[in-house]
Design an enzyme around this catalytic site. Structure first.
Site, short mmCIF file in Angstrom:
data_model
loop_
_atom_site.label_atom_id
_atom_site.label_comp_id
_atom_site.label_asym_id
_atom_site.label_seq_id
_atom_site.Cartn_x
_atom_site.Cartn_y
_atom_site.Cartn_z
N GLU A 95 8.33 7.12 7.93
CA GLU A 95 8.99 6.41 9.02
C GLU A 95 10.51 6.36 8.89
OE1 GLU A 95 6.92 2.67 8.95
OE2 GLU A 95 5.38 3.38 10.35
N GLU B 193 -7.13 9.19 -9.16
CA GLU B 193 -6.13 8.26 -9.68
C GLU B 193 -6.21 8.12 -11.20
OE1 GLU B 193 -7.76 3.76 -9.52
OE2 GLU B 193 -7.53 4.68 -7.56
#
Length: 309
Positions: free
Chosen positions: A87, A118
């Site tokens: 963004e 992960e």
């Protein structure tokens, strides 16, 4: 460091006493419960204001020197980092490589669960090496429970390269300690749905990243007052926003604002400088460049130069 096989004592994994009867609530009661618990996210940000402010200052200073900002995480934490990074270009007209999000599993993990990845600390370290992190860069590791090996591996590799490191977790340091330049703890307590850190932990992480990236851009001069004067005019909505900013700050009509925007090359900040100083596009660009894009500083310098000696 916490034993990765024994996480039940972590704050994010504990049982919330307020939601023990979660499966017996009606829909209104469910909304009320989630809403009351979400207030804790805002309070957690307030408690972390000092390290958050330090993160803003540190990151802004590194970026002024040519560095980059990286968010790194897995699962929800990784997705939130990628979202915040994505963004920045439309909001602040930053180059795509200035703020980057790294998620365990790569782009595919944005839309499909890949939580097993992960656990690979070496992959985190590899992501740092692949992006050629340097001492000018800032790396923000995001891990709700604080134990994600992918994030630990990345931050440790980043420290070895001299980068500034920021650790964001939703557990207290006495549960999970980690050596980083800035340690941000966002303590929202046990989740309504036990262990589901996409809830309050995700909410508080989103709040913190919003504050960090926007605060950095403010420090870098990409905001004038509370207007996004570096907005990228790439669609009709953003063009409308650009025109409204020009109308509000200059008093010009919408039509005149449109002409000014076009003359500036669709750069609101430059359009404002041209209007307030009567400089042409080339001279305005040079003045902004001399002040690292800070519009207020550029205007102040121009006005001081116009005063009789």
């Amino acid at each position: 460091m916490t034993n990765l096989q024994e996480r039940g004592h972590l704050l994010t994994e504990q049982i919330n006493p307020h939601s023990l009867n979660l499966d017996q609530l009606n829909s209104v009661e469910l909304v009320e419960l989630f809403n009351s618990e979400d207030f804790k996210a805002v309070a957690a940000v307030a408690e972390a204001k000092i390290p958050l402010a330090k993160a803003i200052d540190t990151t802004a200073e590194r970026l002024r020197q040519g560095g980059r900002l990286f968010y790194i995480g897995a699962g929800t934490s990784g997705r939130l980092g990628v979202l915040d990074a994505a963004e920045c270009p439309p909001t602040f007209c930053t180059p795509p490589d200035l703020v980057q999000g790294i998620i365990a599993g790569g782009a595919g993990a944005l839309v499909r669960s890949s939580e097993d990845l992960e656990d690979r600390a070496e992959d985190g370290a590899g992501a740092i090496a692949q992006r050629q992190i340097t001492q000018l860069d800032v790396v923000v590791g995001i891990t709700a429970g604080g134990t994600t090996p992918f994030v630990h591996g990345a931050l440790n590799a980043a420290r070895q390269r001299g980068a500034a490191t920021i650790f964001i977790a939703c557990v207290p340091a006495d549960q999970v300690s980690f050596e980083a330049d800035i340690d941000i703890r966002l303590l929202t307590g046990p989740e309504v749905l036990a262990g589901s850190t996409r809830l309050k932990a995700g909410t508080v992480t989103k709040l913190a990243l919003n504050i960090l990236s926007t605060g950095v851009m403010v420090k870098l001069g990409k905001v004038y007052g509370n207007r996004m004067v570096d907005v990228a005019v790439t669609n009709q909505k953003l063009r409308d926003r650009a025109l409204r900013i020009l109308q509000d700050l200059t008093g010009l009509s919408r039509e005149a604002s449109g002409f000014l925007l076009e003359r500036s090359g669709k750069w609101v900040k430059l359009a404002l400088l041209m209007h307030w100083t009567n400089l042409d596009k080339e001279a305005g660009e040079k003045l902004l460049a001399a002040h690292q894009g800070n519009l207020r500083a550029a205007v102040a310098t121009y006005e001081s130069q116009q005063k009789p000696s």
